[in-house]
Design a protein around this motif. Structure first.
Motif, short mmCIF file in Angstrom:
data_model
loop_
_atom_site.label_atom_id
_atom_site.label_comp_id
_atom_site.label_asym_id
_atom_site.label_seq_id
_atom_site.Cartn_x
_atom_site.Cartn_y
_atom_site.Cartn_z
N GLU A 47 0.84 -1.19 0.00
CA GLU A 47 0.00 0.00 0.00
C GLU A 47 0.88 1.24 0.00
OE1 GLU A 47 -2.85 0.06 3.18
OE2 GLU A 47 -3.08 -2.10 3.11
N ARG A 49 0.55 5.82 -0.24
CA ARG A 49 -0.32 6.99 -0.30
C ARG A 49 0.53 8.25 -0.22
NH1 ARG A 49 -2.77 7.05 5.79
NH2 ARG A 49 -1.06 8.27 6.66
N THR A 99 5.62 10.26 -0.77
CA THR A 99 4.87 9.02 -0.75
C THR A 99 5.35 8.16 0.39
OG1 THR A 99 4.64 9.10 -3.14
CG2 THR A 99 4.19 7.00 -2.11
#
Length: 102
Positions: A47, A49, A99
């Motif tokens: 993952e 983000r 990120t």
């Protein structure tokens, strides 16, 4: 005299050529990764983000350009880069973006 200069230049040329070609041979010994599995080549990052945070520093303290190994409260980790900063009333507000991965 002229023949000796030609021989010296030829010898120097030969030495230079062999030193360059021997470096090329040692570089050619490196074999590429021929694995067919993507997980063998790339580390899995399940993952990711975008993260944007603001940190406050006193004037004169020094503002870092990067925040390496930045950890969020929910378990994400990454490197953030200084995007902008503003000075107000003796305090520097520094915005970092980047990120983060889990």
């Amino acid at each position: 005299m002229r023949l000796s200069k030609i021989l010296i230049l030829t010898a120097c040329s030969f030495i230079l050529t062999t030193s360059i070609s021997s470096a090329g041979v040692s570089a050619a010994d490196i074999q590429p990764n021929t694995s067919t599995s993507v997980s063998d080549v790339v580390a899995a990052k399940l993952e990711s983000r975008f993260e944007s945070v603001v940190f406050y520093y006193p004037v004169g303290f020094g503002v870092p350009k990067y925040l390496t190994d930045h950890r969020t409260s929910d378990g994400y980790v990454g490197t953030l880069v200084l995007v902008s900063y503003h000075t107000v009333n003796g305090t520097v507000a520094a915005r970092y973006e980047g990120t983060v991965y889990r």
